[in-house]
Enzyme design. Structure first.
Site, PDB file in Angstrom:
ATOM      1  N   HIS A   1       0.829  -1.199   0.000  1.00  0.00           N
ATOM      2  CA  HIS A   1       0.000   0.000   0.000  1.00  0.00           C
ATOM      3  C   HIS A   1       0.868   1.256   0.000  1.00  0.00           C
ATOM      4  O   HIS A   1       1.868   1.322   0.725  1.00  0.00           O
ATOM      5  CB  HIS A   1      -0.888   0.056   1.250  1.00  0.00           C
TER       6      HIS A   1
ATOM      7  N   ASN B   1       7.970  -3.991   3.427  1.00  0.00           N
ATOM      8  CA  ASN B   1       6.540  -3.744   3.640  1.00  0.00           C
ATOM      9  C   ASN B   1       6.125  -4.024   5.082  1.00  0.00           C
ATOM     10  O   ASN B   1       5.365  -3.256   5.681  1.00  0.00           O
ATOM     11  CB  ASN B   1       5.723  -4.609   2.676  1.00  0.00           C
TER      12      ASN B   1
END
Length: 289
Positions: free
Chosen positions: A138, A169
């Site tokens: 994201h 991440n």
């Protein structure tokens, strides 16, 4: 490079939803007060003429990013964040959003339903990421969108996603996201802009769509309600690194040089130049009073 006036212009103005939060409308006036306070505290004789003590620009100008004309771009407004999408690389040029203290405390349950956006030309597919060895990383975090069911859903469109090493991440990138939420609570609100560094030479890609795998990611943060306002940037390699996030702090100017983007151009030049030139992490470590 394909001329944006041909392939991209027809699509780059597509909007899902134009969303400007009420709190943002008050942001400019708050910045003005902070600017005046900064000028007094610094003991400067005059930072601007008397008729320039107000920032006369639309309320959403702080989230505007100027990018090179030759960069492919499709602008998409989702609820709570805006994506500048690059159809050539099948991921964002950047994603920008405002995060307020109230939004950090949202209660919407997180979803894990990633999906391609069929309305955006060049959007990656789920198959592109499947068994690729990279996370669907994201840019605007789902945890920042738990104030709205629609914002949570929108954050899982692949237009908001870049291929990220799992160790990044789930490691330092996630740590920085958590820090941003802490800072938003402490400082009332932040403007956050982040994305892959697509100006790098990228030799790897995934999936049938050939989604480019970035070598680095950037994040730029503005705290407009502090006195004085401040900004900082971060650059992180797309890999696992056993260092703290402080070592990744850089000036906004440095990120502008790396990406070719221009951030926070709505601010008066004196203020923009001041806050973008430093990479001082100390004010960001301050505890909430």
């Amino acid at each position: 490079m394909t001329d944006r006036s041909n392939l991209y212009t027809a699509r780059r103005r597509k909007r899902r939803k134009t969303y400007v939060k009420p709190r943002t409308r008050a942001m400019i006036s708050t910045i003005c007060l902070a600017i005046v306070a900064l000028s007094a505290c610094a003991g400067l004789k005059t930072w601007f003429a008397e008729d320039r003590t107000r920032v006369s620009c639309p309320a959403n100008e702080l989230t505007r990013v100027v990018i090179p004309d030759e960069t492919p771009e499709i602008m998409v407004d989702y609820e709570g964040f805006t994506v500048s999408f690059n159809p050539a690389h099948h991921q964002p040029n950047y994603v920008v959003w405002e995060l307020t203290a109230d939004e950090v405390n949202g209660t919407v349950a997180r979803t894990s339903k990633f999906k391609s956006d069929p309305d955006v030309y060049g959007c990656a597919t789920l198959d592109d990421y499947r068994k690729s060895g990279f996370d669907r990383g994201h840019m605007a975090p789902a945890a920042d969108m738990k104030w709205s069911e629609q914002a949570m859903i929108d954050s899982h469109y692949l237009t908001n996603i870049s291929p990220q090493d799992h160790l990044l991440n789930g490691g330092r990138w996630a740590t920085l996201e958590n820090k941003c939420r802490e800072w938003a609570v402490r400082d009332s609100a932040l403007i956050i802009i982040c994305g892959p560094v697509l100006s790098d030479r990228m030799t790897r890609s995934i999936g049938r769509s050939k989604v480019s795998v970035p070598e680095r990611f950037f994040k730029v943060i503005l705290a407009p309600y502090t006195t004085p306002p401040r900004a900082i940037g971060f650059i992180m390699q797309n890999m696992g690194e056993k260092t703290d996030i402080y070592s990744s702090a850089v000036s906004v100017d440095e990120i502008e040089t790396i990406t070719g983007f221009d951030f926070f151009s709505a601010l008066p030049d004196e203020i923009e130049n001041e806050i973008e030139a430093t990479a001082n992490y100390a004010p960001w470590q301050r505890k909430k009073k």
